[in-house]
Design an enzyme around this catalytic site. Structure first.
Site, PDB file in Angstrom:
ATOM      1  N   ASP A 180      15.775  75.942  30.452  1.00  0.00           N
ATOM      2  CA  ASP A 180      16.994  75.184  30.817  1.00  0.00           C
ATOM      3  C   ASP A 180      17.647  74.384  29.689  1.00  0.00           C
ATOM      4  O   ASP A 180      16.960  73.722  28.920  1.00  0.00           O
ATOM      5  CB  ASP A 180      16.679  74.123  31.884  1.00  0.00           C
ATOM      6  CG  ASP A 180      15.876  74.631  33.033  1.00  0.00           C
ATOM      7  OD1 ASP A 180      15.608  75.831  33.091  1.00  0.00           O
ATOM      8  OD2 ASP A 180      15.501  73.807  33.878  1.00  0.00           O
ATOM      9  N   ASP A 204      14.341  67.006  37.623  1.00  0.00           N
ATOM     10  CA  ASP A 204      15.616  67.366  36.992  1.00  0.00           C
ATOM     11  C   ASP A 204      16.723  66.318  37.212  1.00  0.00           C
ATOM     12  O   ASP A 204      17.801  66.630  37.743  1.00  0.00           O
ATOM     13  CB  ASP A 204      16.100  68.756  37.475  1.00  0.00           C
ATOM     14  CG  ASP A 204      15.009  69.825  37.374  1.00  0.00           C
ATOM     15  OD1 ASP A 204      14.081  69.634  36.561  1.00  0.00           O
ATOM     16  OD2 ASP A 204      15.071  70.821  38.113  1.00  0.00           O
ATOM     17  N   TRP A 211      13.902  83.616  35.468  1.00  0.00           N
ATOM     18  CA  TRP A 211      12.452  83.548  35.661  1.00  0.00           C
ATOM     19  C   TRP A 211      11.889  84.898  36.080  1.00  0.00           C
ATOM     20  O   TRP A 211      12.502  85.603  36.892  1.00  0.00           O
ATOM     21  CB  TRP A 211      12.099  82.507  36.748  1.00  0.00           C
ATOM     22  CG  TRP A 211      12.339  81.100  36.301  1.00  0.00           C
ATOM     23  CD1 TRP A 211      13.294  80.240  36.776  1.00  0.00           C
ATOM     24  CD2 TRP A 211      11.618  80.384  35.281  1.00  0.00           C
ATOM     25  NE1 TRP A 211      13.210  79.039  36.103  1.00  0.00           N
ATOM     26  CE2 TRP A 211      12.193  79.097  35.191  1.00  0.00           C
ATOM     27  CE3 TRP A 211      10.562  80.698  34.435  1.00  0.00           C
ATOM     28  CZ2 TRP A 211      11.742  78.129  34.288  1.00  0.00           C
ATOM     29  CZ3 TRP A 211      10.118  79.737  33.541  1.00  0.00           C
ATOM     30  CH2 TRP A 211      10.696  78.478  33.479  1.00  0.00           C
ATOM     31  N   GLU A 262      16.751  73.209  42.389  1.00  0.00           N
ATOM     32  CA  GLU A 262      16.483  72.703  41.041  1.00  0.00           C
ATOM     33  C   GLU A 262      17.795  72.300  40.359  1.00  0.00           C
ATOM     34  O   GLU A 262      18.880  72.738  40.744  1.00  0.00           O
ATOM     35  CB  GLU A 262      15.787  73.787  40.206  1.00  0.00           C
ATOM     36  CG  GLU A 262      14.437  74.219  40.776  1.00  0.00           C
ATOM     37  CD  GLU A 262      13.633  75.091  39.819  1.00  0.00           C
ATOM     38  OE1 GLU A 262      12.493  74.739  39.499  1.00  0.00           O
ATOM     39  OE2 GLU A 262      14.154  76.146  39.386  1.00  0.00           O
ATOM     40  N   PHE A 316       9.844  67.754  31.657  1.00  0.00           N
ATOM     41  CA  PHE A 316      10.701  68.728  32.345  1.00  0.00           C
ATOM     42  C   PHE A 316      12.176  68.351  32.212  1.00  0.00           C
ATOM     43  O   PHE A 316      12.521  67.340  31.614  1.00  0.00           O
ATOM     44  CB  PHE A 316      10.275  68.820  33.819  1.00  0.00           C
ATOM     45  CG  PHE A 316       9.173  69.822  34.072  1.00  0.00           C
ATOM     46  CD1 PHE A 316       8.334  70.258  33.061  1.00  0.00           C
ATOM     47  CD2 PHE A 316       8.966  70.334  35.354  1.00  0.00           C
ATOM     48  CE1 PHE A 316       7.324  71.194  33.300  1.00  0.00           C
ATOM     49  CE2 PHE A 316       7.960  71.264  35.611  1.00  0.00           C
ATOM     50  CZ  PHE A 316       7.140  71.693  34.589  1.00  0.00           C
ATOM     51  N   SER A 317      13.020  69.137  32.844  1.00  0.00           N
ATOM     52  CA  SER A 317      14.467  69.029  32.651  1.00  0.00           C
ATOM     53  C   SER A 317      15.032  67.664  33.016  1.00  0.00           C
ATOM     54  O   SER A 317      14.479  66.946  33.840  1.00  0.00           O
ATOM     55  CB  SER A 317      15.184  70.099  33.471  1.00  0.00           C
ATOM     56  OG  SER A 317      15.023  71.331  32.818  1.00  0.00           O
TER      57      SER A 317
HETATM   58  C1  FRU Z   1      14.369  75.233  36.174  1.00  0.00           C
HETATM   59  C2  FRU Z   1      13.047  74.494  36.038  1.00  0.00           C
HETATM   60  C3  FRU Z   1      13.240  73.021  36.350  1.00  0.00           C
HETATM   61  C4  FRU Z   1      12.119  72.383  35.590  1.00  0.00           C
HETATM   62  C5  FRU Z   1      12.023  73.241  34.364  1.00  0.00           C
HETATM   63  C6  FRU Z   1      10.634  73.399  33.823  1.00  0.00           C
HETATM   64  O1  FRU Z   1      14.419  76.431  35.475  1.00  0.00           O
HETATM   65  O2  FRU Z   1      12.078  75.080  36.872  1.00  0.00           O
HETATM   66  O3  FRU Z   1      13.238  72.713  37.724  1.00  0.00           O
HETATM   67  O4  FRU Z   1      12.357  71.047  35.292  1.00  0.00           O
HETATM   68  O5  FRU Z   1      12.551  74.503  34.706  1.00  0.00           O
HETATM   69  O6  FRU Z   1      10.645  74.008  32.580  1.00  0.00           O
END
Ligand code: FRU
Length: 489
Positions: free
Chosen positions: A40, A164, A301, A218, A99-100
């Site tokens: 991301d 996120d 993904w 997300e 994470f994001s």
């Molecule tokens: C989205 C995600 C987010 C998370 C991040 C982890 O692609 O799954 O929800 O923060 O990637 O790398």
């Protein structure tokens, strides 16, 4: 280990890997990490006059792993420069990943707001998540604050998906949306508010889906656009429905009206933002010119990612300007600065009626503009074949009866599930703006009415551009193409 040492170690790993990388599919003008894995886009912000973009990054491997924040900046959204890794995991609040999240300029202090990911049982994927802050005054070195985590846990009616954060300022308060899910596994977005980015109060649910809209939403982003409010989300778990929702996960939006006093968001149904194979986890920023600019992750993904063999994986999309079209449709078009990439212009056709026109070119960094006049067109379909004539071509076809645009990458690396179709009501004219960058294609059709983004992996040397019409002729109003610059060379 101290954070500085962790960052140095990661930078060292990147340097070593870079020397061993195979560059056959490296992109020429998209944001990528120097080596290894990215997903991301994070922390899109304009700070001291420059654009900063961060990204989810695993500097030790071409596969996803403990998440760091990689970092690039640019003066013009076109020429990007790598900066040292901004965040490394391993502290008490982010033991297994940063994470994001997002970034804001808090009176000269560049503030990153991110999710700490912590496993209680890694084998069984049992984890908890919290929200944290890191700050910088030079835009390069970031310090995690002592008050972390600033939000230690989700509301009581939620499950453990809590991540996120996207933060913005409205009047004198900071607001944060978070991706979340109910105890019954229904995706939703929740809202917090803060006077100072340190103390946060829970306001409530901003929007919630139902069983058909996925188990987790997300990467939310929430903003005003031309008087309406747009909530962008990346739901996990929506089932395929004909030509809709064909990727593993989707990115799309809800649009409507929002009342800050009551936290009421009345909105219509979920719409996908891009109809290619590889578009996810979009994030936006409002720049100093007042433009809403979006960047997504240009992969998906669990898909096939052939560049892993080469020692790297993942890229971000081109920056796109987001505007509001008719019927509350969100449009995306390349930011105008991308014209800076153009090196050599070839204007090859104006107003020619034909059913086939071929240009041989070996260039693999191209922008193409093709405009078809569809009034009085007797062909069944019209389109363009690019990158690898016959053997490994990527084909875009507009079907006049069905009014669908089809992107076919099944000969260019996506052997299984290579086709995406979407409705495009191109009545008078079909205008395609296409950006090719070695292993990616981004299509902007009819001024952003439809975009299609996919990674492609052709190996042929013989590239080329071919316009075609099936069972009839078409008037080509314009065909122009530009050889584009490689910003990383
Ligand atoms: C989205 C995600 C987010 C998370 C991040 C982890 O692609 O799954 O929800 O923060 O990637 O790398």
């Amino acid at each position: 280990m101290l954070t500085v040492n962790r960052i140095q170690q990661a930078e060292e790993a990147l340097k070593n890997k870079k020397e061993k990388m195979n560059n056959r599919y490296r992109l020429g003008y998209h944001i990528m990490a120097p080596a290894n894995w990215i997903n991301d886009p994070n922390g899109l912000v304009q700070y001291k006059g420059e654009y900063h973009v961060f990204y989810q990054h695993h500097p030790y491997d071409e596969n996803w792993g403990p998440m760091h924040w990689g970092h690039v900046k640019s003066k013009d959204l076109v020429h990007w420069e790598h900066l040292p890794i901004a965040l490394a995991p391993g502290d008490a609040c982010d033991s297994d990943g940063c994470f994001s999240g997002s970034a804001v300029d808090n009176n000269g202090e560049l503030t990153l707001i991110y999710t700490g990911h912590n496993y209680t049982d890694k084998e069984k994927d049992i984890f908890y998540q919290n929200q944290n802050i890191a700050v910088s005054t030079d835009g390069v070195t970031f310090y995690k604050i002592a008050e972390n985590p600033v939000i230690p846990e989700p509301p009581t009616d939620s499950n453990h998906h809590f991540r996120d954060p996207k933060v913005w300022k409205y009047k004198d308060s900071w607001y944060m949306v978070l991706g979340n899910s109910t105890k019954e596994n229904v995706g939703r977005v929740i809202l917090y508010c803060s006077p100072d980015l340190r103390t946060w109060s829970y306001i409530g649910v901003l929007a919630q889906g139902n069983e058909s809209l996925g188990f987790m939403w997300e990467c939310p982003d929430f903003f005003e656009l031309d008087g309406k409010h747009v909530l962008m989300i990346s739901p996990q778990g929506i089932k395929k429905d004909g030509d809709l929702y064909n990727n593993l996960f989707q990115t799309g939006y809800l649009i409507g009206d929002y009342n800050y006093e009551t936290n009421e968001f009345t909105h219509g149904s979920f719409n996908e933002l891009d109809n290619g194979h590889d578009f996810y986890a979009i994030q936006t920023l409002l720049d100093e010119k007042g433009r809403r600019i979006a960047i997504g992750w240009m992969d998906m993904w669990e898909s096939d990612m052939p560049t892993k063999e080469d020692g790297w994986c993942g890229a971000l999309t081109l920056p796109r300007e987001v505007t509001l079209g008719e019927n509350d449709k969100v449009l995306m078009n390349p930011v105008e600065e991308l014209n800076l990439l153009r090196e050599i212009e070839h204007n090859t056709l104006t107003n020619v009626t034909s059913n086939s026109y071929l240009i041989e070119t070996n260039d693999d960094l191209l922008e193409i503009k093709a405009v078809f006049d569809l009034t009085n067109c007797n062909a069944q379909s019209v389109g363009i074949k690019i990158r690898g004539i016959n053997q490994e071509e990527t084909v875009l076809t507009y079907h006049l009866d069905k009014q669908t645009l089809k992107l076919d990458c099944s000969k260019s690396g996506k052997v299984e599930d290579g086709v995406r179709n979407t409705i495009l009501r191109a009545n008078q004219e079909l205008s395609l703006r296409i950006f090719l960058d070695r292993s990616s294609i981004e299509v902007f059709a009819n001024e952003g009415q439809t975009t299609m983004t996919s990674r492609i992996y052709p190996t042929e040397d013989r590239l080329g551009i071919e316009l075609f019409a099936d069972s009839g002729d078409v008037k080509i109003k314009e065909l122009t193409y530009w050889k584009l610059k490689d910003i990383w060379k």
